[in-house]
Design an enzyme around this catalytic site. Structure first.
Site, short mmCIF file in Angstrom:
data_model
loop_
_atom_site.label_atom_id
_atom_site.label_comp_id
_atom_site.label_asym_id
_atom_site.label_seq_id
_atom_site.Cartn_x
_atom_site.Cartn_y
_atom_site.Cartn_z
N LYS A 128 11.49 -14.78 14.43
CA LYS A 128 11.03 -15.19 13.12
C LYS A 128 10.84 -16.70 13.15
CE LYS A 128 10.21 -13.28 9.04
NZ LYS A 128 9.77 -11.94 8.64
N ASP A 168 4.49 -13.95 6.63
CA ASP A 168 5.65 -13.68 5.77
C ASP A 168 5.37 -14.46 4.48
OD1 ASP A 168 8.63 -12.48 6.00
OD2 ASP A 168 8.79 -14.38 4.92
P1 NDP Z 1 4.06 -13.58 -0.32
O1 NDP Z 1 4.10 -15.03 -0.07
O2 NDP Z 1 2.75 -12.87 -0.20
O3 NDP Z 1 4.65 -13.24 -1.76
C1 NDP Z 1 5.94 -13.63 -2.11
C2 NDP Z 1 6.13 -13.37 -3.59
O4 NDP Z 1 7.49 -13.56 -3.91
C3 NDP Z 1 5.31 -14.32 -4.47
O5 NDP Z 1 4.92 -13.65 -5.62
C4 NDP Z 1 6.31 -15.44 -4.76
O6 NDP Z 1 6.07 -16.11 -5.98
C5 NDP Z 1 7.61 -14.63 -4.87
N1 NDP Z 1 8.75 -15.46 -4.49
C6 NDP Z 1 8.97 -16.12 -3.32
N2 NDP Z 1 10.13 -16.79 -3.36
C7 NDP Z 1 10.64 -16.57 -4.58
C8 NDP Z 1 11.81 -17.00 -5.24
N3 NDP Z 1 12.70 -17.81 -4.62
N4 NDP Z 1 12.05 -16.56 -6.51
C9 NDP Z 1 11.15 -15.76 -7.14
N5 NDP Z 1 10.02 -15.32 -6.56
C10 NDP Z 1 9.78 -15.71 -5.32
O7 NDP Z 1 5.14 -12.93 0.68
P2 NDP Z 1 5.27 -11.42 1.17
O8 NDP Z 1 4.85 -10.50 0.10
O9 NDP Z 1 4.63 -11.33 2.50
O10 NDP Z 1 6.84 -11.32 1.41
C11 NDP Z 1 7.74 -10.91 0.40
C12 NDP Z 1 9.03 -10.43 1.03
O11 NDP Z 1 8.74 -9.33 1.90
C13 NDP Z 1 9.78 -11.45 1.87
O12 NDP Z 1 11.16 -11.23 1.77
C14 NDP Z 1 9.33 -11.11 3.30
O13 NDP Z 1 10.27 -11.53 4.25
C15 NDP Z 1 9.28 -9.59 3.19
N6 NDP Z 1 8.46 -8.93 4.19
C16 NDP Z 1 7.14 -9.25 4.34
C17 NDP Z 1 6.40 -8.59 5.27
C18 NDP Z 1 4.92 -8.79 5.40
O14 NDP Z 1 4.28 -8.02 6.14
N7 NDP Z 1 4.32 -9.74 4.73
C19 NDP Z 1 6.99 -7.61 6.22
C20 NDP Z 1 8.37 -7.29 5.91
C21 NDP Z 1 9.08 -7.96 4.96
P3 NDP Z 1 5.02 -17.36 -6.05
O15 NDP Z 1 3.67 -16.75 -5.85
O16 NDP Z 1 5.24 -17.92 -7.40
O17 NDP Z 1 5.40 -18.28 -4.95
#
Ligand code: NDP
Length: 447
Positions: A128, A168
């Site tokens: 990661k 991510d």
């Molecule tokens: P994105 O950046 O596409 O989306 C993240 C979302 O979560 C956004 O809406 C963001 O809000 C919100 N967010 C992030 N940090 C915070 C916080 N501290 N408090 C509140 N809201 C928050 O990321 P992903 O969808 O790719 O990833 C989301 C989760 O899924 C993570 O934990 C990641 O590790 C996990 N994941 C992702 C994978 C992937 O294929 N992408 C695979 C497996 C797991 P804002 O837009 O306002 O920043």
């Protein structure tokens, strides 16, 4: 969590060696707790110091990233890449660009990835990375320059047989394109298999953007079927509004559920008639705004600032934003409102206390390392397609994803039952992943 003397010693050493890394400690503690019954049955694993080896990353790289913004000002960020385990294949796992990124966060994510990637059965190790770079409000040009500066160092450490990053939080198709462009320029090679999550035109795979969200829903479907339920007419609350959340919402709606709330870092939107994913895409991807913009486009919706959505009544909760975003009080509220299942779209979004409350209430609980494994599984399919210069159809890739999620679901259930914790997907996922990686480590000898 009660640990025996062996796992206590390993855990204490993890804490001593990795001070001020609470997320990594939390992830290690959960796994050590789960696998204790395996050690009782196979004491030879203790002698081989397998746990100590498993908890120590194979390599950790930290580097300076210098870039200039649109006004010519210089910025200095810190970049990371942790290769935690290559016992099963090249390091594999995403890159996170978020101001909260530090070594402990990257290490916890890479550690979780060991067991997740083992569960897919697809020959991928665990890594990661990321940077403490905050992409919010940055122009396309600034994002590109940051990605190029980041890759200028990272390129030395990655490659299709060494380490294969993906996206991510804060790293989606746009960033992967810029990262791959710089990798290609520096190395003088179009090594498509070095990064996954690429656009189709660069050798990306159909279904990779959707895979994590869709996979979570396939897992929920299997979990509900086990209890005689389906997704039809269920009410769902999803946190996040990014890649995982949006595709989970789209698939949930296809399967007959209504998603009534979702969130971002500014608050949550609630609409009992159902959240519109097309509107989310417009706001988050095209306009790059926060969710307070949603009621401007859908007047029936209500925006609640600075709050997570867990007080909205639902049958199913899918936390898909970030780690430790669903705590004890949230779990109590969800249970009180009649929840039947939780599936972690994000990595480690539920705190240990929240998980205990859900388990005690008999809620079906799917940990992220099982439920969100569809993303990395489809990345492994992208690597296969890149290696053979082939492209599979959307429907074939989606079917492989659905089969993979059902297989992971079964392995978790069967393993949990074998170790006398029937229905406990946390124990099932941790032991099942551990047994696979432990077997590879034993076969490789002391390396
Ligand atoms: P994105 O950046 O596409 O989306 C993240 C979302 O979560 C956004 O809406 C963001 O809000 C919100 N967010 C992030 N940090 C915070 C916080 N501290 N408090 C509140 N809201 C928050 O990321 P992903 O969808 O790719 O990833 C989301 C989760 O899924 C993570 O934990 C990641 O590790 C996990 N994941 C992702 C994978 C992937 O294929 N992408 C695979 C497996 C797991 P804002 O837009 O306002 O920043």
């Amino acid at each position: 969590m009660a640990l025996d003397s062996t796992t206590t010693a390993v855990y204490n050493e993890v804490v001593r060696r990795n001070p001020a890394e609470p997320e990594f400690h939390q992830a290690a503690l959960e796994v050590l707790h789960s696998i204790q019954p395996v050690l009782q049955q196979q004491p030879e694993l203790r002698d081989a110091r397998l746990l100590e080896r498993l908890c120590e990353p194979e390599r950790q790289v930290m580097f300076r990233v210098v870039w200039t913004d649109d006004r010519g000002r210089t910025h200095v960020n810190r970049g990371f890449r942790v290769g935690f385990s290559s016992a099963l294949g090249p390091y594999k796992g995403g890159l996170r660009f978020h101001r909260s990124v530090n070594l402990g966060v990257v290490k916890f994510l890479a550690f979780e990835q060991i067991f997740k990637n083992a569960l897919t059965g697809l020959g991928i190790g665990a890594g990661k990375g990321g940077a403490d770079f905050d992409p919010s409000g940055r122009s396309d040009g600034e994002i590109m320059r940051f990605c190029q500066a980041y890759m200028t160092e990272l390129h030395r450490h990655i490659g299709p047989h060494t380490d294969v990053p993906a996206g991510d939080i804060g790293v989606g198709g746009r960033e992967i394109g810029y990262l791959f462009g710089q990798y290609k320029r520096i190395t003088n090679r179009f090594d498509a298999g070095t990064l996954t999550g690429k656009d189709l035109v660069l050798g990306g795979s159909f279904v990779r953007p959707e895979a994590t969200g869709y996979g979570v829903v396939y897992f929920v479907e299997a979990m509900l079927a086990e209890r005689g339920h389906s997704l039809e007419d269920k009410t769902v609350v999803v946190s996040g509004a990014g890649n995982v959340a949006q595709h989970a919402m789209a698939k949930l709606q296809q399967m007959g559920a209504t998603v009534v709330a979702c969130s971002d870092s500014s608050g949550y939107v609630h609409d009992p008639s159902g959240i519109r994913v097309d509107v989310l895409r417009e706001i988050k991807q095209n306009q790059r705004r926060k969710l307070d913009a949603y009621p401007e486009l859908v007047p029936t919706a209500r925006f609640v600032p600075d709050r997570a959505p867990w007080d909205v009544p639902c049958d199913i909760a899918v936390p898909s934003a970030t780690q430790n975003e669903l705590g004890e009080a949230d779990a109590i509220a969800l249970v009180k409102n009649g929840l039947i299942a939780v599936a972690e779209g994000a990595n480690m979004p539920c705190t240990p206390k929240a998980i205990d409350i859900l388990h005690d209430a008999g809620i079906a609980f799917a940990p992220g390392k099982a439920a969100n494994a569809g993303g990395v599984a489809t990345s492994a399919l992208e690597m296969q397609q890149n290696a053979s210069r082939d492209r599979w159809s959307f429907s074939d890739t989606d079917k492989t994803l659905a089969d993979t999620m059902r297989n992971i679901h079964s392995s978790c259930l069967i393993t949990a039952a074998d170790y006398e914790r029937p229905g406990n997907y946390v124990v099932g996922a941790n032991i099942s992943g551990f047994l696979t990686v432990a077997s590879a480590m034993n076969t490789l000898g002391l390396v």
